[in-house]
Scaffold this motif. Sequence first.
Motif, short mmCIF file in Angstrom:
data_model
loop_
_atom_site.label_atom_id
_atom_site.label_comp_id
_atom_site.label_asym_id
_atom_site.label_seq_id
_atom_site.Cartn_x
_atom_site.Cartn_y
_atom_site.Cartn_z
N THR A 53 0.83 -1.10 -0.11
CA THR A 53 -0.05 -0.06 0.12
C THR A 53 0.58 1.12 0.10
OG1 THR A 53 -0.17 0.30 2.34
CG2 THR A 53 -1.67 -1.18 1.37
N GLU A 54 0.37 2.43 -0.17
CA GLU A 54 0.87 3.50 -0.09
C GLU A 54 1.51 3.95 1.27
OE1 GLU A 54 -1.39 6.70 -1.59
OE2 GLU A 54 -1.33 6.10 -3.76
N ASP A 55 0.63 3.47 2.12
CA ASP A 55 1.16 3.62 3.73
C ASP A 55 2.59 2.73 3.91
OD1 ASP A 55 -0.97 5.71 4.09
OD2 ASP A 55 -2.16 3.99 4.66
N ASP A 56 2.53 1.71 3.25
CA ASP A 56 3.87 0.75 3.38
C ASP A 56 5.16 1.29 2.54
OD1 ASP A 56 2.17 -0.81 4.72
OD2 ASP A 56 1.71 -2.16 3.69
N GLN A 57 5.07 2.23 1.99
CA GLN A 57 6.01 2.67 0.99
C GLN A 57 7.27 2.89 1.96
OE1 GLN A 57 5.07 5.30 -1.80
NE2 GLN A 57 4.43 3.83 -3.42
N VAL A 58 7.07 3.49 2.99
CA VAL A 58 8.02 4.24 3.78
C VAL A 58 8.46 3.48 5.07
CG1 VAL A 58 9.02 6.29 5.14
CG2 VAL A 58 7.60 6.57 3.11
N CYS A 59 9.75 2.97 5.07
CA CYS A 59 10.00 2.29 6.39
C CYS A 59 11.01 3.45 7.25
CB CYS A 59 10.68 1.15 6.30
SG CYS A 59 9.93 -0.18 5.55
N GLN A 60 10.61 3.96 8.32
CA GLN A 60 11.31 5.03 9.07
C GLN A 60 11.84 4.49 10.24
OE1 GLN A 60 9.70 8.91 8.42
NE2 GLN A 60 9.83 9.12 10.62
N TRP A 61 13.21 4.67 10.65
CA TRP A 61 13.90 4.31 11.87
C TRP A 61 14.18 5.46 12.53
CZ3 TRP A 61 14.42 1.39 7.76
CH2 TRP A 61 14.04 -0.12 7.72
N MET A 62 14.04 5.73 13.88
CA MET A 62 14.23 6.79 14.57
C MET A 62 15.23 6.65 15.82
SD MET A 62 10.58 8.81 14.65
CE MET A 62 9.97 7.34 14.74
N ILE A 63 16.42 7.15 15.65
CA ILE A 63 17.51 6.97 16.82
C ILE A 63 17.49 8.28 17.81
CG2 ILE A 63 19.97 6.51 17.27
CD1 ILE A 63 20.06 5.52 14.39
N SER A 64 17.39 8.05 19.09
CA SER A 64 17.15 9.05 20.06
C SER A 64 18.14 8.72 21.20
CB SER A 64 15.79 9.23 20.42
OG SER A 64 15.62 10.30 21.49
N LEU A 65 18.99 9.62 21.42
CA LEU A 65 20.16 9.31 22.29
C LEU A 65 20.02 10.52 23.09
CD1 LEU A 65 22.58 7.90 20.02
CD2 LEU A 65 21.47 6.65 21.86
N PRO A 66 20.66 10.63 24.52
CA PRO A 66 21.06 11.61 25.21
C PRO A 66 22.00 12.96 24.67
CG PRO A 66 21.28 9.49 26.49
CD PRO A 66 21.18 9.35 25.15
N TYR A 67 21.68 14.03 24.95
CA TYR A 67 22.49 15.04 24.52
C TYR A 67 23.99 14.81 25.07
CZ TYR A 67 24.37 19.72 24.32
OH TYR A 67 25.07 20.93 24.17
N GLY A 68 24.80 15.32 23.92
CA GLY A 68 26.27 15.27 24.40
C GLY A 68 27.00 14.06 23.72
N HIS A 69 26.00 13.55 22.54
CA HIS A 69 26.55 12.34 21.90
C HIS A 69 26.45 12.78 20.30
CE1 HIS A 69 25.70 10.42 25.77
NE2 HIS A 69 26.74 9.78 25.32
#
Length: 351
Positions: A53-69
């Motif tokens: 589907t159009e909704d399946d077109q994008v795979c998105q991974w988000m990396i969130s780490l503490p400040y200072g890295h």
Amino acid sequence: MLTSQRLEGGKRVICTARCSRSRPMKGCGRTLSAYRGTIKSPGFPNPYPPALTEDDQVCQWMISLPYGHGIKVYLYDYDFNFEPNDVTTVYDELQIFRDIGCSEANRERTFVGNFSSTSLIHLPSHWACIKFIRRTLQNLQHTGFSLSYEVIDANGDCGVNKTTRLFSDEGYIFSPGYSLSSYPQDLECTWLVESQPGSTIDVTFLDFQLSYTYSCDFAADYVQIGNSNTSYAFKYCDSDSPQPFQTRDNRLWVSFKSGQWRHRGFWLYYKGSGDSVDSDRPSSDYWRSGSAQYGWSRGEDSGGTAFVGWSRDPNKMDSVKRSTGASIHPSSRLVLTQVITAVTTLLAIRN
């Protein structure tokens, strides 16, 4: 447009991709907060499936780490599908961003086609977004991608009338505000990086753009680097392209000064290299970290000293040498003998 069939209330229903109940495959996008990890396209190392589907077109991974890295991304050989048509060519692609929202202004790199070598992508932020877009309608042979990421130190702090000290083997240093905004006016920033004793530090500038000047001798905005803060080895200004730099020892000084103008700033990457060398005498101010676990400390039993080695983790200190006040280390005894011999010879000559 894809079609499928399903039964609802005993009736056969034909629907298009928009009404499909398909969901993204497991692992096709999520949020990660670990200090290192691996991200792969769906099905890797087998050919990845096309989006249903159009909704399946994008795979998105988000990396969130503490400040200072900051984040280093290693993209291994990749293979993406493409489909030419009457108008243009449709590409599947991988996009890497230096923020968590995948905003176009912070897109760092884009990859299409295929490549058989490893790519290293530096990100100065403690956030990252990895986006895999599947636009093609079928895929029988293209395997997609596999990447890994790891966290390193990053510092853009500017201490007022003081030096920011970094006990680190690897990391980023950048001007205040980088890469979200221009650096402020009237700054005087100094960083001192100290890696393991016995090592040297390699420096590579990843970005450099200060305000315009006709000569570095009269520049209001400039960066200096070197082994000492009293005699820097190099001075850079304007839109210079600083060459890689290697220190003579385990200390790196970086100085940044700004005047009345503002610009994008600078961003450098440093990494310690070389094997650590056991030493009886660390430099006089190296171990002043506020903890007796870093370097020379008073012995608990005999009043001597104990050199407990170097580690960024105080819980993983390795004992290297231990001596007491009642004995002299062999290397110190040799130096003392040489000094006595030299003094005796000098006195004999003078007499």
